[in-house]
Design an enzyme around this catalytic site. Structure first.
Site, PDB file in Angstrom:
ATOM      1  N   GLY A  66      -2.049   3.519   5.820  1.00  0.00           N
ATOM      2  CA  GLY A  66      -1.933   2.618   5.000  1.00  0.00           C
ATOM      3  C   GLY A  66      -2.848   2.276   4.170  1.00  0.00           C
ATOM      4  N   GLY A  67      -3.135   1.728   3.834  1.00  0.00           N
ATOM      5  CA  GLY A  67      -4.400   1.593   2.377  1.00  0.00           C
ATOM      6  C   GLY A  67      -4.537   0.894   1.601  1.00  0.00           C
ATOM      7  N   ARG A  68      -4.668   0.938   0.421  1.00  0.00           N
ATOM      8  CA  ARG A  68      -5.183   0.248  -0.753  1.00  0.00           C
ATOM      9  C   ARG A  68      -3.943   0.160  -1.527  1.00  0.00           C
ATOM     10  NH1 ARG A  68     -11.019   0.116  -3.371  1.00  0.00           N
ATOM     11  NH2 ARG A  68      -9.489  -0.523  -5.900  1.00  0.00           N
ATOM     12  N   SER A  96       2.266   1.212   5.784  1.00  0.00           N
ATOM     13  CA  SER A  96       2.269   0.556   4.957  1.00  0.00           C
ATOM     14  C   SER A  96       2.115   1.184   3.392  1.00  0.00           C
ATOM     15  CB  SER A  96       1.180   0.185   4.797  1.00  0.00           C
ATOM     16  OG  SER A  96       0.626  -0.664   3.942  1.00  0.00           O
ATOM     17  N   ALA A 118       6.265  -0.349   8.679  1.00  0.00           N
ATOM     18  CA  ALA A 118       5.484  -1.920   8.551  1.00  0.00           C
ATOM     19  C   ALA A 118       4.753  -1.948   7.092  1.00  0.00           C
ATOM     20  CB  ALA A 118       4.437  -1.695   9.759  1.00  0.00           C
ATOM     21  N   LYS A 133       1.726 -13.810  -3.232  1.00  0.00           N
ATOM     22  CA  LYS A 133       1.651 -13.624  -4.549  1.00  0.00           C
ATOM     23  C   LYS A 133       1.866 -12.086  -4.258  1.00  0.00           C
ATOM     24  CE  LYS A 133      -0.852 -12.978  -9.273  1.00  0.00           C
ATOM     25  NZ  LYS A 133      -1.472 -13.967 -10.186  1.00  0.00           N
TER      26      LYS A 133
END
Length: 160
Positions: A66-68, A96, A118, A133
């Protein structure tokens, strides 16, 4: 196992190859790295190149933890807006941000033993779960992406 997954992908692409159509291959194996703005720029450029080359399909070869979220969202939007058929081929994992990218594709193929999900956003600095949020936002991105590509939004939300 790898051979069976690749054979399945080849069978999916065979009609395009038989017509002499071009299929682009975009490698998204981040290893110890992550999906970041540099990867997003690379994917956007690859999609533009594929469209300029009148490609019939783009295969996103995915293996990432995953990442940003911002970078994944840029990639998601570019894939959703792409003209060619888009295929996520998950070798080992689409975790992700990788799950969001995969859900954006028209088709998903997963190698035996591969996984997707995940997708809980975390704070990059601390590694802790992100704020409610941010989690709510990412859940909405997953849901709307699943809806747009004809997949079950409840499953996509459950990944977060």
């Amino acid at each position: 196992m790898k051979s069976l997954a690749r054979l399945g992908l080849l069978l999916l692409l065979w009609p395009l190859a038989a017509q002499g159509r071009t299929v682009y291959h975009v490698l998204l194996h981040t290893g110890q790295g992550m999906i970041d703005p540099g990867v997003a720029a690379f994917v956007v450029r690859a999609i533009k190149d594929a469209e300029a080359g009148n490609a019939a399909a783009i295969v996103f070869d995915i293996d990432t933890f995953g990442g940003r979220v911002d970078a994944a969202t840029v990639i998601r939007d570019a894939i959703l807006d792409a003209d060619p058929l888009t295929i996520a081929f998950i070798h080992k994992r689409a975790i992700s941000a990788g799950a969001l990218i995969s859900l954006a594709c028209d088709k998903i193929a997963i190698a035996q033993g591969g996984s997707i999900g995940a997708a809980t956003a975390v704070d990059a600095a601390t590694g802790e779960k992100a704020s409610d949020k941010v989690i709510s936002y990412f859940r909405a991105e997953m849901r709307s992406t699943a809806e747009r590509t004809g997949r079950d939004p409840k499953i996509a939300e459950a990944m977060v």
